[in-house]
Scaffold this active site. Structure first.
Site, PDB file in Angstrom:
ATOM      1  N   GLU A  56     -45.904 -19.276  20.165  1.00 31.05           N
ATOM      2  CA  GLU A  56     -47.015 -20.229  19.981  1.00 31.05           C
ATOM      3  C   GLU A  56     -48.218 -19.768  20.070  1.00 31.05           C
ATOM      4  O   GLU A  56     -48.876 -19.215  21.076  1.00 31.05           O
ATOM      5  CB  GLU A  56     -47.032 -21.431  21.191  1.00 31.05           C
ATOM      6  CG  GLU A  56     -48.005 -22.535  21.133  1.00 31.05           C
ATOM      7  CD  GLU A  56     -47.934 -23.414  22.400  1.00 31.05           C
ATOM      8  OE1 GLU A  56     -49.284 -24.051  22.351  1.00 31.05           O
ATOM      9  OE2 GLU A  56     -47.042 -23.327  23.246  1.00 31.05           O
ATOM     10  N   ASP A  81     -57.809 -27.103  26.839  1.00 32.42           N
ATOM     11  CA  ASP A  81     -57.544 -25.587  27.461  1.00 32.42           C
ATOM     12  C   ASP A  81     -58.354 -25.385  28.761  1.00 32.42           C
ATOM     13  O   ASP A  81     -59.341 -26.120  28.887  1.00 32.42           O
ATOM     14  CB  ASP A  81     -57.720 -24.649  26.384  1.00 32.42           C
ATOM     15  CG  ASP A  81     -56.922 -24.639  25.271  1.00 32.42           C
ATOM     16  OD1 ASP A  81     -55.628 -24.923  25.373  1.00 32.42           O
ATOM     17  OD2 ASP A  81     -57.556 -24.618  24.146  1.00 32.42           O
TER      18      ASP A  81
END
Length: 266
Positions: free
Chosen positions: A49, A60
């Site tokens: 990924e 994130d």
């Protein structure tokens, strides 16, 4: 046939759950990120990924944000995504998913993005910030090209939404174990187990759990009920602090947690 689903099935046939490893592209520089992805594949990852850096990475955590900001500061451009995927695909057969917010795809052109990703050897996209009902153009492009489309399911998703996610996703459904940003957790939220069970009720073939997994014990715990474990922050930190050797060591340790045995019900 989905290359991503095939990789998960291959791991299962070997008595393992799948290990999905995330790394940001362009960190600490483009070539090292290419080498890092290959190292990750060679150290036990079943699926890669890869995240092109984005200026507003709302999902994130700090470690990944710092890495992506460094990549942007180093001059990473959207077109570098396809360069990186092409070079990585030349060196490994592990399927490559690009994890991207949808805005860069729209700016690039959905069909053009799909065509260029396919030509580079990519397997599909993970799109964390768009729901299937808003992704008509991408769904059409993925069907045309055969690229996988991975949508996210959250503990807060309604049954109606889960049904749509399962029907719209290929490869696997990205199952969020906790609400909030990515990063390591001392304990994974028990909601992940419940969410995977709900997805099974809606007919999901492959469910991989991400957000919060940082060691082999947690990988093994997730694979008690899911088809794959997704790890990001721990790998990014290993690369940042230990370079390619540190990344390889951490990846091998995480991969050791994937063995579930031939009788597993995963």
């Amino acid at each position: 046939m989905s290359r991503v689903a095939a990789a998960i099935d291959r791991a299962k046939s070997e008595g393992r759950g799948a290990f999905v490893g995330y790394l940001p592209l362009g960190f600490p520089d483009l070539q090292t990120s290419i080498d890092a992805a290959v190292t990750l594949a060679e150290s036990g990852a079943d699926i890669l990924e890869l995240g092109p850096p984005y200026s507003d990475p709302v999902m994130d955590g700090t470690v990944i944000q710092e890495a992506t900001q460094a990549a942007l500061a180093g001059g990473f451009r959207l077109r570098d995504t396809f360069t990186a995927v092409r070079e990585i695909a030349k060196r490994t057969d592990v399927p490559i998913l690009v994890m991207t917010y949808i805005n860069p795809v729209l700016q690039y052109g959905v069909d053009r993005y799909a065509d260029d990703l396919l030509a580079a050897g990519g397997a599909g996209l993970i799109t964390p910030d768009i729901t299937p009902e808003a992704a008509e153009d991408w769904i059409a492009a993925s069907k045309r090209t055969g690229l996988d489309r991975v949508f996210l399911a959250a503990p807060t998703s309604t049954d109606e939404r889960l049904d749509l996610i399962v029907k719209s996703s290929t490869g696997f459904v990205y199952t969020i174990s906790t609400m909030g940003i990515t990063g390591e957790r001392a304990e994974l939220d028990a909601a992940a187990r419940t969410l995977v069970a709900r997805l099974r009720d809606h007919g999901v073939e492959h469910a991989c759990v991400g957000i919060g997994i940082s060691n082999a014990e947690q990988v093994a715990g997730v694979l008690d009920y899911a088809d794959g474990a997704i790890v990001g922050t721990a790998l990014v930190r290993a690369l940042r602090e230990g370079g390619l050797d540190g990344l390889a060591e951490t990846a091998r340790a995480l991969a050791a947690g994937t063995v579930t045995g031939p009788a597993s019900g995963n």
